[in-house]
Design a protein around this motif. Structure first.
Motif, PDB file in Angstrom:
ATOM      1  N   THR A   5     -17.445 -18.664  -3.592  1.00  0.00           N
ATOM      2  CA  THR A   5     -18.464 -17.689  -3.938  1.00  0.00           C
ATOM      3  C   THR A   5     -18.726 -16.791  -2.735  1.00  0.00           C
ATOM      4  N   MET A   6     -18.592 -15.503  -2.955  1.00  0.00           N
ATOM      5  CA  MET A   6     -18.788 -14.523  -1.885  1.00  0.00           C
ATOM      6  C   MET A   6     -19.639 -13.377  -2.395  1.00  0.00           C
ATOM      7  N   LEU A   7     -20.183 -12.649  -1.455  1.00  0.00           N
ATOM      8  CA  LEU A   7     -20.860 -11.406  -1.800  1.00  0.00           C
ATOM      9  C   LEU A   7     -19.791 -10.396  -2.201  1.00  0.00           C
ATOM     10  N   ARG A   8     -19.956  -9.780  -3.339  1.00  0.00           N
ATOM     11  CA  ARG A   8     -19.004  -8.781  -3.838  1.00  0.00           C
ATOM     12  C   ARG A   8     -19.740  -7.455  -4.003  1.00  0.00           C
ATOM     13  N   VAL A   9     -19.180  -6.413  -3.468  1.00  0.00           N
ATOM     14  CA  VAL A   9     -19.711  -5.072  -3.646  1.00  0.00           C
ATOM     15  C   VAL A   9     -18.743  -4.348  -4.570  1.00  0.00           C
ATOM     16  N   ILE A  10     -19.255  -3.869  -5.682  1.00  0.00           N
ATOM     17  CA  ILE A  10     -18.425  -3.261  -6.719  1.00  0.00           C
ATOM     18  C   ILE A  10     -18.902  -1.823  -6.920  1.00  0.00           C
ATOM     19  N   CYS A  11     -17.975  -0.889  -6.875  1.00  0.00           N
ATOM     20  CA  CYS A  11     -18.337   0.500  -7.117  1.00  0.00           C
ATOM     21  C   CYS A  11     -17.276   1.159  -7.990  1.00  0.00           C
ATOM     22  N   TYR A  12     -17.690   2.198  -8.668  1.00  0.00           N
ATOM     23  CA  TYR A  12     -16.760   2.856  -9.579  1.00  0.00           C
ATOM     24  C   TYR A  12     -16.986   4.354  -9.578  1.00  0.00           C
ATOM     25  N   ASP A  13     -15.960   5.057 -10.004  1.00  0.00           N
ATOM     26  CA  ASP A  13     -16.023   6.496 -10.222  1.00  0.00           C
ATOM     27  C   ASP A  13     -15.349   6.741 -11.564  1.00  0.00           C
ATOM     28  N   VAL A  14     -16.148   7.079 -12.555  1.00  0.00           N
ATOM     29  CA  VAL A  14     -15.664   7.234 -13.933  1.00  0.00           C
ATOM     30  C   VAL A  14     -16.092   8.603 -14.441  1.00  0.00           C
ATOM     31  N   SER A  15     -15.145   9.375 -14.951  1.00  0.00           N
ATOM     32  CA  SER A  15     -15.427  10.754 -15.346  1.00  0.00           C
ATOM     33  C   SER A  15     -16.111  10.885 -16.710  1.00  0.00           C
ATOM     34  N   SER A  16     -15.843   9.982 -17.620  1.00  0.00           N
ATOM     35  CA  SER A  16     -16.390  10.067 -18.974  1.00  0.00           C
ATOM     36  C   SER A  16     -17.753   9.380 -19.050  1.00  0.00           C
ATOM     37  N   ASP A  17     -18.744  10.079 -19.613  1.00  0.00           N
ATOM     38  CA  ASP A  17     -20.071   9.487 -19.779  1.00  0.00           C
ATOM     39  C   ASP A  17     -20.022   8.226 -20.644  1.00  0.00           C
ATOM     40  N   PHE A  39     -22.812  -1.835  -7.198  1.00  0.00           N
ATOM     41  CA  PHE A  39     -23.431  -3.097  -7.575  1.00  0.00           C
ATOM     42  C   PHE A  39     -23.102  -4.154  -6.540  1.00  0.00           C
ATOM     43  N   GLU A  40     -23.983  -5.147  -6.407  1.00  0.00           N
ATOM     44  CA  GLU A  40     -23.737  -6.302  -5.553  1.00  0.00           C
ATOM     45  C   GLU A  40     -23.955  -7.561  -6.375  1.00  0.00           C
ATOM     46  N   THR A  41     -23.169  -8.576  -6.082  1.00  0.00           N
ATOM     47  CA  THR A  41     -23.349  -9.866  -6.730  1.00  0.00           C
ATOM     48  C   THR A  41     -22.690 -10.936  -5.889  1.00  0.00           C
ATOM     49  N   ARG A  42     -23.039 -12.158  -6.153  1.00  0.00           N
ATOM     50  CA  ARG A  42     -22.338 -13.302  -5.570  1.00  0.00           C
ATOM     51  C   ARG A  42     -21.602 -13.975  -6.718  1.00  0.00           C
ATOM     52  N   ASP A  63      -9.890   7.304 -13.402  1.00  0.00           N
ATOM     53  CA  ASP A  63     -11.064   6.566 -12.960  1.00  0.00           C
ATOM     54  C   ASP A  63     -10.676   5.574 -11.868  1.00  0.00           C
ATOM     55  N   SER A  64     -11.686   5.091 -11.132  1.00  0.00           N
ATOM     56  CA  SER A  64     -11.396   4.087 -10.115  1.00  0.00           C
ATOM     57  C   SER A  64     -12.472   3.016 -10.085  1.00  0.00           C
ATOM     58  N   LEU A  65     -12.055   1.841  -9.679  1.00  0.00           N
ATOM     59  CA  LEU A  65     -12.932   0.697  -9.484  1.00  0.00           C
ATOM     60  C   LEU A  65     -12.585   0.117  -8.120  1.00  0.00           C
ATOM     61  N   ARG A  66     -13.592  -0.157  -7.304  1.00  0.00           N
ATOM     62  CA  ARG A  66     -13.382  -0.759  -5.995  1.00  0.00           C
ATOM     63  C   ARG A  66     -14.218  -2.022  -5.907  1.00  0.00           C
ATOM     64  N   VAL A  67     -13.633  -3.079  -5.371  1.00  0.00           N
ATOM     65  CA  VAL A  67     -14.352  -4.329  -5.152  1.00  0.00           C
ATOM     66  C   VAL A  67     -14.130  -4.736  -3.704  1.00  0.00           C
ATOM     67  N   TYR A  68     -15.223  -4.952  -3.004  1.00  0.00           N
ATOM     68  CA  TYR A  68     -15.162  -5.403  -1.621  1.00  0.00           C
ATOM     69  C   TYR A  68     -15.770  -6.796  -1.560  1.00  0.00           C
ATOM     70  N   SER A  69     -14.999  -7.751  -1.071  1.00  0.00           N
ATOM     71  CA  SER A  69     -15.454  -9.131  -0.947  1.00  0.00           C
ATOM     72  C   SER A  69     -15.848  -9.373   0.507  1.00  0.00           C
ATOM     73  N   ILE A  70     -17.056  -9.864   0.688  1.00  0.00           N
ATOM     74  CA  ILE A  70     -17.600 -10.036   2.034  1.00  0.00           C
ATOM     75  C   ILE A  70     -17.853 -11.516   2.279  1.00  0.00           C
ATOM     76  N   SER A  71     -17.161 -12.070   3.255  1.00  0.00           N
ATOM     77  CA  SER A  71     -17.311 -13.485   3.574  1.00  0.00           C
ATOM     78  C   SER A  71     -18.669 -13.737   4.222  1.00  0.00           C
ATOM     79  N   THR A  72     -19.064 -15.000   4.263  1.00  0.00           N
ATOM     80  CA  THR A  72     -20.327 -15.373   4.893  1.00  0.00           C
ATOM     81  C   THR A  72     -20.353 -14.939   6.351  1.00  0.00           C
ATOM     82  N   THR A  73     -19.231 -15.102   7.040  1.00  0.00           N
ATOM     83  CA  THR A  73     -19.147 -14.694   8.439  1.00  0.00           C
ATOM     84  C   THR A  73     -19.345 -13.192   8.575  1.00  0.00           C
ATOM     85  N   SER A  74     -18.662 -12.420   7.764  1.00  0.00           N
ATOM     86  CA  SER A  74     -18.775 -10.965   7.831  1.00  0.00           C
ATOM     87  C   SER A  74     -20.136 -10.472   7.361  1.00  0.00           C
ATOM     88  N   GLU A  75     -20.748 -11.220   6.461  1.00  0.00           N
ATOM     89  CA  GLU A  75     -22.039 -10.796   5.915  1.00  0.00           C
ATOM     90  C   GLU A  75     -23.106 -10.698   7.002  1.00  0.00           C
TER      91      GLU A  75
END
Length: 95
Positions: A5-17, A39-42, A63-75
């Motif tokens: 379980t890690m902190l996940r930062v999720i972002c998107y760029d979507v052109s269609s409403d 968005f953020e979640t664990r 469209d794009s979706l990005r997910v960044y996983s952040i370890s406890t150490t990096s957090e």
């Protein structure tokens, strides 16, 4: 909490409403919105894979979706100003 379980930062760029609203609803059910399309979640890697699969079904060609996983150490090096705080580790109950 699983070691995966890690902190996940999720972002998107979507052109269609329409697609953007569908993706936002999926993410709102499983993460905390911290900015309009961020968005953020664990969650575990398996839960993340399911989430990404569900979102990918609604992404368009440009469209794009990005997910960044952040370890406890990096957090420990993360810093936030304003807005919602990063979700704390550990279980909690909403009543």
């Amino acid at each position: 909490m699983s070691r995966d379980t890690m902190l996940r930062v999720i972002c998107y760029d979507v052109s269609s409403d329409v697609r953007r609203r569908k993706i936002a609803r999926i993410l709102e059910d499983r993460a905390s919105r911290v900015q309009f399309s961020v968005f953020e979640t664990r969650m575990t890697g398996a839960a993340l894979a399911r989430l990404v699969r569900d979102v990918e079904a609604h992404l368009g060609k440009d469209d794009s979706l990005r997910v960044y996983s952040i370890s406890t150490t990096s957090e420990r090096h993360c810093d936030t100003r304003g807005g919602l705080p990063i979700e704390p580790q550990g279980a909690y109950w909403l009543m």
